[in-house]
Design a protein around this motif. Structure first.
Motif, PDB file in Angstrom:
ATOM      1  N   GLY A 188      54.724 108.565  40.526  1.00  0.00           N
ATOM      2  CA  GLY A 188      54.429 108.192  41.932  1.00  0.00           C
ATOM      3  C   GLY A 188      52.964 107.748  42.051  1.00  0.00           C
ATOM      4  N   PRO A 189      53.064 106.330  42.266  1.00  0.00           N
ATOM      5  CA  PRO A 189      51.734 105.665  42.528  1.00  0.00           C
ATOM      6  C   PRO A 189      51.331 105.627  43.828  1.00  0.00           C
ATOM      7  N   TRP A 190      50.209 105.659  44.114  1.00  0.00           N
ATOM      8  CA  TRP A 190      49.409 105.455  45.405  1.00  0.00           C
ATOM      9  C   TRP A 190      49.041 104.019  45.434  1.00  0.00           C
ATOM     10  N   TYR A 191      48.037 103.824  46.374  1.00  0.00           N
ATOM     11  CA  TYR A 191      47.664 102.354  46.464  1.00  0.00           C
ATOM     12  C   TYR A 191      47.135 101.667  45.184  1.00  0.00           C
ATOM     13  N   PHE A 192      47.896 100.487  44.541  1.00  0.00           N
ATOM     14  CA  PHE A 192      47.162  99.810  43.462  1.00  0.00           C
ATOM     15  C   PHE A 192      47.400  98.238  44.012  1.00  0.00           C
ATOM     16  N   ARG A 193      46.357  97.642  43.370  1.00  0.00           N
ATOM     17  CA  ARG A 193      46.245  96.110  44.119  1.00  0.00           C
ATOM     18  C   ARG A 193      47.227  95.264  43.354  1.00  0.00           C
ATOM     19  N   THR A 194      48.154  94.972  43.999  1.00  0.00           N
ATOM     20  CA  THR A 194      49.439  94.066  43.617  1.00  0.00           C
ATOM     21  C   THR A 194      49.552  92.852  44.686  1.00  0.00           C
ATOM     22  N   PRO A 195      50.227  91.899  44.321  1.00  0.00           N
ATOM     23  CA  PRO A 195      50.694  91.043  45.240  1.00  0.00           C
ATOM     24  C   PRO A 195      51.272  91.353  46.646  1.00  0.00           C
ATOM     25  N   LEU A 196      52.040  92.546  46.495  1.00  0.00           N
ATOM     26  CA  LEU A 196      52.475  93.032  47.868  1.00  0.00           C
ATOM     27  C   LEU A 196      51.417  93.845  48.589  1.00  0.00           C
ATOM     28  N   THR A 197      50.351  94.115  48.065  1.00  0.00           N
ATOM     29  CA  THR A 197      49.346  95.019  48.708  1.00  0.00           C
ATOM     30  C   THR A 197      47.960  94.382  49.047  1.00  0.00           C
ATOM     31  N   GLU A 198      47.830  93.243  48.463  1.00  0.00           N
ATOM     32  CA  GLU A 198      46.634  92.355  48.524  1.00  0.00           C
ATOM     33  C   GLU A 198      46.101  92.241  50.011  1.00  0.00           C
ATOM     34  N   LYS A 199      46.975  91.904  50.718  1.00  0.00           N
ATOM     35  CA  LYS A 199      46.587  91.587  52.228  1.00  0.00           C
ATOM     36  C   LYS A 199      46.341  92.916  52.796  1.00  0.00           C
ATOM     37  N   LEU A 200      47.107  93.895  52.537  1.00  0.00           N
ATOM     38  CA  LEU A 200      46.395  95.091  53.375  1.00  0.00           C
ATOM     39  C   LEU A 200      45.096  95.877  52.775  1.00  0.00           C
ATOM     40  N   LEU A 201      45.009  95.356  51.534  1.00  0.00           N
ATOM     41  CA  LEU A 201      43.719  96.017  50.945  1.00  0.00           C
ATOM     42  C   LEU A 201      42.496  95.150  51.054  1.00  0.00           C
ATOM     43  N   ASP A 202      42.743  93.858  51.641  1.00  0.00           N
ATOM     44  CA  ASP A 202      41.722  93.044  52.057  1.00  0.00           C
ATOM     45  C   ASP A 202      41.211  93.034  53.444  1.00  0.00           C
ATOM     46  N   ASP A 203      41.997  93.946  54.252  1.00  0.00           N
ATOM     47  CA  ASP A 203      41.558  94.506  55.558  1.00  0.00           C
ATOM     48  C   ASP A 203      40.593  95.570  55.251  1.00  0.00           C
ATOM     49  N   ARG A 204      39.350  95.272  55.647  1.00  0.00           N
ATOM     50  CA  ARG A 204      38.372  96.499  55.496  1.00  0.00           C
ATOM     51  C   ARG A 204      38.563  97.815  55.985  1.00  0.00           C
ATOM     52  N   ASP A 205      39.007  97.531  57.235  1.00  0.00           N
ATOM     53  CA  ASP A 205      39.377  99.135  58.060  1.00  0.00           C
ATOM     54  C   ASP A 205      40.524  99.717  57.417  1.00  0.00           C
ATOM     55  N   TYR A 206      41.453  98.852  56.913  1.00  0.00           N
ATOM     56  CA  TYR A 206      42.763  99.430  56.191  1.00  0.00           C
ATOM     57  C   TYR A 206      42.299 100.219  55.040  1.00  0.00           C
TER      58      TYR A 206
END
Length: 256
Positions: A188-206
């Motif tokens: 059960g992963p939490w947030y990992f930096r992948t092509p599917l999450t990069e845009k979300l994780l590049d949002d500083r507030d998010y």
């Protein structure tokens, strides 16, 4: 230690061209396993295969297209995989997708697309691999689930429902196949930096919101999923079945 070895194990990875799937294919290849990479897209598969062949010239690697949402395609692909490798010792059941919307905005086609891949597809891949493993005398299935299947998050209801179903599917298959020497577990992963999450994780507030509920105060590196997967596939986990190993920096147990 030989106890943790997966050398010469025959491993099939779904969704293997990028993100978590590619990282796990890479990890098993590095550990000496024979690896079959599968995904829907031919071009992405070829690129992933060539990358791994350059990294691990001695590794035995294959590729094969398979759309997990198409049960006929799954059955065809499993027969092909067995013909090529002679069997399947480990299935990394990773293929998935997400459509992030608030519940009131989810369309029927959104729900079907997410559930057909993440739950329905995962089951029929596991069923096909399970048949192979039972016939050959055993094997290990590792389903890639999510913290979102256990912890309620604000958006992504279809994804969360599918992953929650995947967690319980893992338990039921583990019980049903335990006497057939087929172990079924999940990660059960939490947030990992992948092509599917990069845009979300590049949002500083998010990102700040994610880190606020993660005790380790960082997102994961996909390479940190390799060890848990190798463990669950190896003889070190020979008495482990029906379990979900949360790899989440402590998020799922954090009491705020």
């Amino acid at each position: 230690m030989d106890l943790f070895s997966v050398r010469n194990r025959r491993v099939l990875v779904t969704g293997a061209t990028r993100g978590i799937g590619f990282a796990l294919a890479d990890g098993f290849a590095a550990a000496g396993a024979e690896v079959m990479l599968t995904a829907r897209g031919e071009a992405g598969l070829e690129d992933a295969l060539q990358t791994l062949r350059e990294r691990y010239p001695e590794a035995i690697l294959h590729r094969m297209t398979m759309d997990v949402s198409d049960t006929n395609e799954v059955r065809r692909a499993m027969l092909e995989a067995v013909a090529i490798m002679g069997g399947i010792d480990t299935l990394i059941n990773n293929a998935g997708q997400n459509i992030r919307k608030k519940a009131m905005d989810v369309l029927e086609q959104d729900w079907d697309a997410v559930v057909d891949t993440n739950l329905r597809g995962a089951f029929f891949v596991a069923q096909a691999a399970g048949r192979v493993m039972i016939e050959q005398g055993g094997g290990s299935i590792v389903n890639i689930a999510s913290v979102g299947g256990q912890v309620a998050l604000r958006t992504g209801v279809a994804y969360a429902a599918a992953k929650a179903g995947l967690l319980h599917m893992t338990r039921v298959l583990a019980v049903e196949w335990a006497t057939r020497n087929v172990r079924v577990n999940a990660i059960g992963p939490w947030y990992f930096r992948t092509p599917l999450t990069e845009k979300l994780l590049d949002d500083r507030d998010y990102l700040a919101e994610i880190l606020a509920c993660t005790p380790m105060k960082r997102v994961g590196d996909v390479r940190e999923l390799v060890g848990p997967a190798l463990f669950l596939a190896s003889d070190a986990a020979s008495y482990v079945t029906g379990q979900t190993l949360m790899v989440d920096g402590g998020m799922s147990v954090y009491g705020f």
